[in-house]
Enzyme design. Structure first.
Site, PDB file in Angstrom:
ATOM      1  N   TRP A  99       0.822  -1.203   0.000  1.00 19.30           N
ATOM      2  CA  TRP A  99       0.000   0.000   0.000  1.00 19.30           C
ATOM      3  C   TRP A  99       0.858   1.255   0.000  1.00 19.30           C
ATOM      4  CZ3 TRP A  99      -4.001  -1.836  -1.884  1.00 19.30           C
ATOM      5  CH2 TRP A  99      -4.485  -3.083  -1.493  1.00 19.30           C
ATOM      6  N   ASP A 166      -1.223   6.624   6.757  1.00 21.28           N
ATOM      7  CA  ASP A 166      -2.252   5.656   6.411  1.00 21.28           C
ATOM      8  C   ASP A 166      -2.373   4.688   7.591  1.00 21.28           C
ATOM      9  OD1 ASP A 166      -3.825   3.587   5.499  1.00 21.28           O
ATOM     10  OD2 ASP A 166      -2.654   3.210   3.671  1.00 21.28           O
ATOM     11  N   LYS A 190     -11.320  -2.574   8.843  1.00 23.44           N
ATOM     12  CA  LYS A 190     -10.449  -3.335   9.744  1.00 23.44           C
ATOM     13  C   LYS A 190     -10.884  -3.156  11.197  1.00 23.44           C
ATOM     14  CE  LYS A 190      -7.510  -3.521   6.115  1.00 23.44           C
ATOM     15  NZ  LYS A 190      -7.100  -4.701   5.367  1.00 23.44           N
TER      16      LYS A 190
END
Length: 355
Positions: A99, A166, A190
């Protein structure tokens, strides 16, 4: 059979969140209407948005000049929104996984990107540490938890420039100093809600300084001004997020979530280190408490499929490693009870005894 859900995302939600969301699907706010069919402009849903933003600020202890946004597009949308809004000449990134790699790629569209450090040379099995954040960068970006590879940065950086993080897979799992950050973003699937909404925390003073025109939907100021209601927001995930935030507050807040997460991770890592059949895949000092990655020891590699089947028989689901890594991955998000970790550890011990 009771299921023990270790999926990496979308992932386990608390029974509280699931039940309250299910109730709202049938009858939201005693309106005799489903939350799936009410207007996002109704006073009842406006109350949901207001409380979700306020609870986020309370749980994370955000100062007054930070805004909480609930947006669509996933965390991947933020890979371009961040540089669109903040990058004038140069941004600094560290590359710690898939990511982060994707975020770097998007940022290069908008200006120079200085990749300060990377652990790609060893398939991202550690967090780079010997780097200096340049004072002439517009911002410094890092990914705090690397879901695929099982590494995590659990400290705040002292940076000469605004920090962007992030936190998609570890937000609400550790206490941090919000004043160390300019922008925080996280996909909800999540530790917060079903997939479909992204939480973005923005310090307003950082905005309005780039030398480019920003499309309306990609300008953070649009969503600040409209209270995340510029267009129709993802109503159901935001409601679920509010239920999770209420649950966190009732349980003792982020500090208590962190205590539980550290305990769960320690139980599993202790067994990985003890068990002759398994080994961890990342540097011990960089191990994630959210995503625990491990493999069979080389002498027992042929038993991987057998262990997966054995674990499934115990009601354990979602431990297959990411396709790019293989092995096993147990995701220990806030909603996962300690009991599930104990069941996994027992399965590992029983499988060792058999072999």
């Amino acid at each position: 059979m009771k299921k023990h859900n270790f999926y990496a995302g979308p992932s386990i939600l608390t029974p509280y969140t699931i039940q309250k969301t299910a109730d709202a699907v049938l009858n939201f706010a005693d309106m005799d209407l489903s939350i799936l069919e009410i207007s996002h402009r109704s006073k009842q849903f406006q109350a949901v948005m207001d409380e979700a933003q306020a609870l986020t600020k309370e749980l994370l202890q955000l100062p007054d000049d930070y805004h909480v946004l609930f947006l669509g597009g996933g965390a991947s949308m933020q890979f371009c929104m961040v540089p669109f809004n903040l990058l004038n000449k140069k941004a600094a990134y560290i590359n710690t996984g898939t990511w982060a790699t994707n975020a770097i790629k998007e940022a290069k569209i908008f200006g120079e990107v200085d990749v300060l450090a990377s652990s790609e040379d060893t398939k991202f099995n550690y967090i780079p540490k010997n780097f200096e954040i340049p004072a002439d960068a517009d911002y410094f970006h890092f990914t705090s938890n690397n879901t695929i590879y099982g590494t995590e940065i659990r400290h705040d950086f002292d940076s000469p420039v605004p920090v962007v993080c992030d936190m998609s897979s570890d937000i609400f799992s550790r206490v941090f100093d919000p004043t160390k950050y300019g922008v925080i973003y996280a996909g909800a699937q999540k530790n917060l809600a079903p997939a479909g909404v992204t939480i973005v925390i923005v310090k307003e003073s950082l905005l309005g300084h780039v030398n480019r025109e920003i499309p309306t939907m990609l300008d953070y100021r649009t969503h600040i001004k409209k209270g995340s209601m510029f267009n129709t927001p993802p109503v159901l995930p935001i409601y679920s997020a509010l239920m999770t935030l209420r649950y966190y507050k009732e349980q003792g807040g982020v500090k208590e979530m962190e205590r539980r997460d550290l305990e769960k991770a320690a139980i599993l890592y202790d067994e990985i280190d003890r068990n002759k059949l398994f080994r961890g895949t990342v540097a011990e000092e960089d191990r994630s408490i959210m995503n625990v990655c491990f493999v069979m020891n080389p002498d027992y590699a042929e038993l991987e499929k057998d262990f997966m089947e054995f674990a499934t028989e115990q009601g354990i689901v979602g431990i297959k490693g990411h396709r790019s890594v293989g092995g096993f991955r147990a995701s220990l998000y806030n909603a996962l009870p300690k009991e599930s970790v104990e069941v996994l550890v027992k399965a590992m011990k029983d499988f060792e005894a058999k072999h």
